[in-house]
Every structure is written in C-alpha cells, then in structure tokens.
Design an enzyme around this catalytic site. Structure first.
Site, short mmCIF file in Angstrom:
data_model
loop_
_atom_site.label_atom_id
_atom_site.label_comp_id
_atom_site.label_asym_id
_atom_site.label_seq_id
_atom_site.Cartn_x
_atom_site.Cartn_y
_atom_site.Cartn_z
N CYS A 1 6.51 -1.94 -15.22
CA CYS A 1 6.15 -2.62 -13.96
C CYS A 1 7.25 -2.44 -12.92
CB CYS A 1 5.90 -4.10 -14.24
SG CYS A 1 5.54 -5.02 -12.74
N CYS B 1 7.90 -5.49 -10.72
CA CYS B 1 8.64 -6.58 -11.39
C CYS B 1 10.12 -6.24 -11.53
CB CYS B 1 8.09 -6.84 -12.79
SG CYS B 1 6.33 -6.86 -12.92
N ASP B 2 10.44 -5.00 -11.92
CA ASP B 2 11.80 -4.67 -12.35
C ASP B 2 12.57 -3.77 -11.40
OD1 ASP B 2 11.21 -6.11 -14.66
OD2 ASP B 2 10.43 -4.34 -15.69
#
Ligand code: NAP
Length: 299
Positions: free
Chosen positions: A129, A132-133
């Site tokens: 992701c 997300c990261d």
C-alpha cells in the site's frame, strides 16, 4: 431473521445497503474491518468516478459509508467463516462462533492483494500500500513491482516523495491504461526495469536489495523500500462447495448477481466480470439487491 445479509463493506456492499434500505428490506452489512470501505480506501486518487473527478479513494469510500448510515443501515462487525443453506434460509457463522440468519445473502467481500511470494518478501517492510507507507520513504530509493493501474499509480504517487522510483515489470508492455502510462513516462525520477522479475528480497528488518532476473541474467538492485502491486485474488475461500467458482476463484454470476445457489447473490470484484472498478462494484450492489428482492418475493 434478516431479509438480506450483505457480506462486505466496500463500494458493492455499501451500495447494496443503500438500495436495500430504499427497498425497505431488513438488511445488515457484515464488515471484517471496523468501518472499512474496502481496497478503494487506499487509492490515492480516482479519476474515473463520474461527477467526482480526482476524489481520493478514502473520501469516496467514506462518502458511500455516510450515505448508507444516513439511511439507517445496520452494520455488524465480524469475520464470516462459513455460509450454509439451511432448508429455506441462510446461516452465516463468524470466527467467534456467532451466527446470523437471513433469507438471502449478497456476497461482496472483494479481493485481497496477490503476494509476491519469493524469499524475503514476507518481511513487514515489503509494502502492498503506497498511500499507507509511502511517507516513510522521503528522499529514499524505492521499487514498485507490477504493470497494472495500481503499479503505475503507485509509482506516480511515490515519485513525489522518494528520490528515485524503479518500476519493475515482468513484461515489456504495461496493462495499465494508456493515459497513466503517458503520465508515468514523463516523470524524470521513475525508471522502468522491464522483462524483469524479482526473485529475492535481501535485508534485515528492512528491505535493502532486490535480486533481479533480467531476461535470464541475474543481478541486484539497492533500494530502501519495495511496494508490490501485483493485482488481487478473490476472497471466496468460504464459498467453495457453496456455489460455482471459476478456475481463479471468482464467483460465477452474471450482471444480476445470481449464483447457482438460490438466494445467494454476488456483487463487485468477487464476481466474474470483464471490469473491476468502483463504478462496476457499485452497479453490482444495486443489481444484486433488485435480484434479491425478486427472489424474496418468490418465497
Ligand atoms: P492488475 O491489472 O491485475 O495488474 C497486476 C500486475 O501485476 C500485472 O501487470 C501483472 O503482470 C503483475 N503481476 C501479477 N503477478 C505477478 C508476479 N507474481 N510477479 C510479477 N508481476 C506480477 O491489478 P491492478 O493494477 O491492481 O488493477 C486491478 C483492477 O483495478 C484493474 O481492473 C484496474 O483497472 C483497477 N484499478 C483502477 C484504478 C482506478 O481507476 N483509479 C486504480 C487501480 C486499479 P502482467 O501484466 O504480466 O500480467
């Protein structure tokens, strides 16, 4: 007993909830992740949902959820582990042993990320992701693996954070749409590595190096992070033996969502369909409720 249990709270499940409420059916939405809205929540930008140009996937998902909530949708948190037909109703058993019953089921549990599955790739630092990261890789060197819309979208997103992005794809042609290809092609700090597979991820707690097989010749690539965008697999494990699945595990169902198990309907990315997008998932949710309504009338 409910009229309909909707399994999944992504765009298909939440649209089904909206249509079920409007049809005054007694329905409940089962969600595995508390207040989740499915994989769309991690898409940075959606450019093809009509009327909402450039909306973030997170905001789009939240919009679906707020709409369902505004109509009074009931949600139930739990992971469905088994679905069984009991004479004229369906029983859904959850991982903690609880059971819900309904006259019909709309199964909209979506898909999960396909894993890379090579040595070292199950390290926590191998991400699935980018949204997300990505922030952890400010001015670092990252690799994105894959050649579809997600991979190219992730590469474009990460190019604004990282110093350098390698886009590693196993063929020399991308599956991603042409406008995204043109967009990514024009970004200076994205470098394509084509006809190449990743055979190993080296490093300790974090990924430090990829072992590459470039058309048969093996070499290594230093990186600080790696993002996999390898497509998805349907979440249909619990439907084996319940209804027909195709050879990839997708539920065999037409546009009306009807499966070969009476009273069980499929909606969204889990269904055999030529296109898997938010708009097709939402349309599936609406169609499945109409089919379920007809089924309930026939009981
Ligand atoms: P995808 O289209 O299935 O692409 C997966 C990519 O991963 C392919 O390029 C595939 O290579 C590669 N791949 C698969 N297994 C691999 C392996 N073991 N090793 C190396 N490479 C591997 O998946 P996606 O990009 O996630 O897209 C899924 C669906 O969502 C599509 O319909 C897409 O259009 C849609 N989507 C839409 C948006 C949007 O509208 N904003 C954003 C993201 C995704 P090959 O090409 O060689 O098979």
């Amino acid at each position: 007993m409910y009229d309909i249990i909707i399994i999944g709270s992504g765009p298909a499940g939440l649209t089904a909830a909206i249509y079920a409420k409007r049809a005054m059916l007694n329905a409940v939405v089962v969600e595995k992740d508390y207040m989740g809205t499915g994989q769309i929540s991690v898409s940075e930008r959606v450019e093809n949902y009509p009327g909402l140009y450039g909306v973030s996937g997170y905001d789009l998902g939240e919009g679906f959820r707020e709409h369902a909530l505004a109509l009074g949708t009931e949600f139930y948190d739990g992971e469905a582990k088994a679905i069984a037909k009991e004479s004229d109703y369906w029983a859904v058993t959850f991982s903690d042993g609880r059971v819900l019953e309904a006259k019909a089921i709309i199964y909209a549990a979506g898909t999960s990320y396909r894993r890379l599955g090579v040595e070292g790739s199950e390290k926590q630092c191998v991400s699935y992701c980018a949204v997300c990261d990505g922030a952890f890789y400010q001015n670092k060197i990252v690799a994105v693996i894959g050649g579809g819309d997600t991979a190219l979208g992730d590469a474009a997103y990460l190019s604004k954070i990282a110093k350098k992005v390698y886009l590693i794809h196993r063929r020399d042609e991308f599956r991603a749409n042409k406008s995204l290809q043109a967009q990514v092609n024009a970004v200076e700090n994205i470098e394509f590595i084509l006809n190449t597979t990743v055979t190993k991820v080296n490093g300790g707690d974090k990924a430090e190096e990829l072992v590459l097989n470039r058309n048969g010749s093996i070499d290594t690539l230093k990186i600080d992070g790696v993002f996999c965008a390898l497509g998805s697999l349907p979440n249909t494990e619990l439907l084996k033996g319940v209804c027909s699945l195709d050879s990839f595990g997708y539920i065999i169902a037409g546009e009306d969502g009807a499966t070969d198990a009476k009273g069980l309907f499929a909606a969204g990315d889990v269904r055999t369909t030529p296109l898997r997008q938010v708009i097709t998932a939402a349309a599936d949710g609406a169609n499945a409720v109409t089919s379920a309504e007809n089924y309930l009338r026939s009981l």
